[in-house]
Design a protein around this motif. Structure first.
Motif, PDB file in Angstrom:
ATOM      1  N   ASP A 118       0.950  -1.223   0.034  1.00 45.48           N
ATOM      2  CA  ASP A 118      -0.014  -0.093   0.065  1.00 45.48           C
ATOM      3  C   ASP A 118       0.903   1.233  -0.122  1.00 45.48           C
ATOM      4  N   SER A 119       0.357   2.450  -0.252  1.00 41.25           N
ATOM      5  CA  SER A 119       1.076   3.507  -0.632  1.00 41.25           C
ATOM      6  C   SER A 119       1.255   4.333   0.777  1.00 41.25           C
ATOM      7  N   LEU A 120       2.361   5.018   0.864  1.00 37.59           N
ATOM      8  CA  LEU A 120       2.760   5.696   2.108  1.00 37.59           C
ATOM      9  C   LEU A 120       1.638   6.306   2.626  1.00 37.59           C
ATOM     10  N   LEU A 121       0.890   7.324   1.604  1.00 36.22           N
ATOM     11  CA  LEU A 121      -0.016   7.928   2.042  1.00 36.22           C
ATOM     12  C   LEU A 121      -1.346   7.236   2.517  1.00 36.22           C
ATOM     13  N   SER A 122      -1.559   6.108   2.223  1.00 34.06           N
ATOM     14  CA  SER A 122      -2.519   5.489   2.714  1.00 34.06           C
ATOM     15  C   SER A 122      -2.195   4.636   4.232  1.00 34.06           C
ATOM     16  N   ARG A 123      -0.827   4.452   4.227  1.00 36.50           N
ATOM     17  CA  ARG A 123      -0.448   3.823   5.460  1.00 36.50           C
ATOM     18  C   ARG A 123      -0.337   5.067   6.426  1.00 36.50           C
ATOM     19  N   ALA A 124      -0.099   5.933   6.054  1.00 37.37           N
ATOM     20  CA  ALA A 124       0.498   6.856   7.298  1.00 37.37           C
ATOM     21  C   ALA A 124      -0.906   8.159   7.708  1.00 37.37           C
ATOM     22  N   VAL A 125      -1.685   8.196   6.691  1.00 41.37           N
ATOM     23  CA  VAL A 125      -2.603   9.193   6.629  1.00 41.37           C
ATOM     24  C   VAL A 125      -4.264   8.807   6.379  1.00 41.37           C
ATOM     25  N   LEU A 126      -4.312   8.272   5.206  1.00 41.35           N
ATOM     26  CA  LEU A 126      -5.643   7.967   5.004  1.00 41.35           C
ATOM     27  C   LEU A 126      -6.334   7.057   5.971  1.00 41.35           C
ATOM     28  N   ARG A 127      -5.733   5.793   5.932  1.00 41.72           N
ATOM     29  CA  ARG A 127      -6.188   4.658   6.859  1.00 41.72           C
ATOM     30  C   ARG A 127      -6.479   4.905   8.186  1.00 41.72           C
ATOM     31  N   PRO A 128      -5.362   5.799   8.796  1.00 43.51           N
ATOM     32  CA  PRO A 128      -5.460   5.935  10.163  1.00 43.51           C
ATOM     33  C   PRO A 128      -6.693   7.231  10.204  1.00 43.51           C
ATOM     34  N   VAL A 129      -6.735   7.833   9.590  1.00 37.19           N
ATOM     35  CA  VAL A 129      -7.712   9.027   9.825  1.00 37.19           C
ATOM     36  C   VAL A 129      -9.201   8.519   9.496  1.00 37.19           C
ATOM     37  N   ILE A 130      -9.270   7.842   8.454  1.00 35.67           N
ATOM     38  CA  ILE A 130     -10.530   7.067   8.279  1.00 35.67           C
ATOM     39  C   ILE A 130     -10.858   6.333   9.403  1.00 35.67           C
ATOM     40  N   SER A 131     -10.227   5.325   9.827  1.00 35.70           N
ATOM     41  CA  SER A 131     -10.462   4.530  11.132  1.00 35.70           C
ATOM     42  C   SER A 131     -10.774   5.104  12.382  1.00 35.70           C
ATOM     43  N   ALA A 132      -9.921   6.178  12.580  1.00 26.46           N
ATOM     44  CA  ALA A 132     -10.409   6.943  13.655  1.00 26.46           C
ATOM     45  C   ALA A 132     -11.860   7.810  13.603  1.00 26.46           C
ATOM     46  N   VAL A 133     -12.242   8.381  12.485  1.00 27.15           N
ATOM     47  CA  VAL A 133     -13.453   9.072  12.323  1.00 27.15           C
ATOM     48  C   VAL A 133     -14.606   8.100  12.382  1.00 27.15           C
ATOM     49  N   LEU A 134     -14.471   6.992  11.703  1.00 29.79           N
ATOM     50  CA  LEU A 134     -15.502   5.855  11.532  1.00 29.79           C
ATOM     51  C   LEU A 134     -15.227   4.685  12.455  1.00 29.79           C
ATOM     52  N   ARG A 135     -14.707   4.911  13.690  1.00 29.76           N
ATOM     53  CA  ARG A 135     -14.422   4.002  14.616  1.00 29.76           C
ATOM     54  C   ARG A 135     -15.555   3.091  14.966  1.00 29.76           C
ATOM     55  N   PRO A 136     -16.721   3.757  15.199  1.00 28.65           N
ATOM     56  CA  PRO A 136     -17.859   2.785  15.526  1.00 28.65           C
ATOM     57  C   PRO A 136     -18.239   2.098  14.412  1.00 28.65           C
ATOM     58  N   VAL A 137     -18.378   2.272  13.183  1.00 34.42           N
ATOM     59  CA  VAL A 137     -18.519   1.490  12.210  1.00 34.42           C
ATOM     60  C   VAL A 137     -17.726   0.331  12.060  1.00 34.42           C
ATOM     61  N   TYR A 138     -16.579   0.562  12.413  1.00 36.21           N
ATOM     62  CA  TYR A 138     -15.470  -0.404  11.978  1.00 36.21           C
ATOM     63  C   TYR A 138     -15.558  -1.449  13.319  1.00 36.21           C
ATOM     64  N   ASP A 139     -15.756  -1.023  14.573  1.00 29.56           N
ATOM     65  CA  ASP A 139     -16.005  -1.859  15.426  1.00 29.56           C
ATOM     66  C   ASP A 139     -17.123  -2.575  15.482  1.00 29.56           C
ATOM     67  N   ASP A 140     -18.142  -2.127  15.048  1.00 29.56           N
ATOM     68  CA  ASP A 140     -19.469  -2.988  14.630  1.00 29.56           C
ATOM     69  C   ASP A 140     -19.002  -4.188  13.583  1.00 29.56           C
ATOM     70  N   LEU A 141     -18.406  -3.824  12.658  1.00 30.95           N
ATOM     71  CA  LEU A 141     -17.988  -4.846  11.569  1.00 30.95           C
ATOM     72  C   LEU A 141     -17.053  -5.472  12.244  1.00 30.95           C
ATOM     73  N   ARG A 142     -15.980  -5.393  13.024  1.00 28.33           N
ATOM     74  CA  ARG A 142     -15.286  -6.275  13.501  1.00 28.33           C
ATOM     75  C   ARG A 142     -15.887  -7.150  14.397  1.00 28.33           C
ATOM     76  N   ALA A 143     -16.792  -6.639  15.315  1.00 28.84           N
ATOM     77  CA  ALA A 143     -17.899  -7.794  15.900  1.00 28.84           C
ATOM     78  C   ALA A 143     -18.353  -8.671  15.065  1.00 28.84           C
ATOM     79  N   MET A 144     -18.988  -8.184  13.885  1.00 29.79           N
ATOM     80  CA  MET A 144     -19.718  -9.035  13.015  1.00 29.79           C
ATOM     81  C   MET A 144     -18.604 -10.187  12.600  1.00 29.79           C
ATOM     82  N   GLU A 145     -17.495  -9.903  12.168  1.00 34.42           N
ATOM     83  CA  GLU A 145     -16.502 -10.765  11.724  1.00 34.42           C
ATOM     84  C   GLU A 145     -16.120 -11.772  13.011  1.00 34.42           C
ATOM     85  N   GLU A 146     -15.978 -11.388  14.161  1.00 35.90           N
ATOM     86  CA  GLU A 146     -15.562 -11.978  15.245  1.00 35.90           C
ATOM     87  C   GLU A 146     -16.828 -13.244  15.406  1.00 35.90           C
TER      88      GLU A 146
END
Length: 213
Positions: free
Chosen positions: A118-146
């Motif tokens: 993956d690109s440096l921009l994605s690793r260092a900026v895009l994914r961390p920012v998106i994951s932080a902003v949408l944390r409740p959404v991804y927590d829901d999906l992680r619980a689903m996968e578990e």
């Protein structure tokens, strides 16, 4: 195949239904409000289930005898509360009606680790920012996968990046067990196509599958 599709009135769910009946499958589309569902086809049955968590009998009846279940149910926003995990748990409780116990659901690319390449921009900026902003959404999906991983079902979670309303092209990439590197978007039509394709790919059972252009 005989397929039961939950979340059929959503943007991806509509593509799932259209593509499934288009390829000759017999489809049961599960919706909250049949009045909002305008599709009609000889191979399509529309079933109302208001709340999968409460309407367990109706969920089971909708699945009864299906070859596989697909779910396009997902989080509706960061402030709505968990949706994907509780609905998926309800579907898993009714999966005994499906002899193959096959289920394919929608997750999201940020639920998985950052892929190699993956690109440096994605690793260092895009994914961390998106994951932080949408944390409740991804927590829901992680619980689903578990819940899927602990269920003993023949499951696949499909992890797309940003979704678009583009047309079905079929030229998307997939990564079994991970996320597509440098994959930033995919159309809902292609996501639906990839979900249906997983039904014919035994290597996707018990695995997340990344999909992206």
């Amino acid at each position: 195949m005989r397929l039961t599709i939950f979340g059929a009135t959503g943007k991806t769910g509509l593509h799932l239904v259209e593509q499934a009946v288009g390829r000759g499958d017999t489809v049961t589309a599960v919706v909250r409000d049949p009045g909002r569902f305008g599709l009609r086809h000889a191979g399509l049955t529309v079933v109302r289930v208001g709340d999968p968590d409460r309407d367990a009998d109706e969920v089971g009846k909708a699945m009864d005898g299906a070859d596989a279940v697909l779910s396009a149910v997902g989080p509706r926003g960061r402030n709505v509360g968990p949706v994907a995990a509780p609905v998926t748990r309800a579907l898993l409780r009714g999966l005994d009606r499906v002899p193959s116990r096959r289920i394919v659901v929608i997750s999201a690319a940020p639920v998985g680790p950052t892929p190699d390449g993956d690109s440096l921009l994605s690793r260092a900026v895009l994914r961390p920012v998106i994951s932080a902003v949408l944390r409740p959404v991804y927590d829901d999906l992680r619980a689903m996968e578990e819940a899927l991983a602990a269920s003993g079902a023949a499951w696949t979670s499909v992890r797309p990046p940003q979704l678009t309303d583009g047309p079905l092209r079929g030229g998307y990439r997939t990564t079994v067990g991970g996320v597509v590197p440098r994959g930033y978007r995919v159309s809902r039509a292609d996501l639906a196509h990839a979900m249906l394709a997983c039904l014919d790919r035994p290597e996707t059972i018990g695995q997340p599958v990344g999909v992206a252009d």
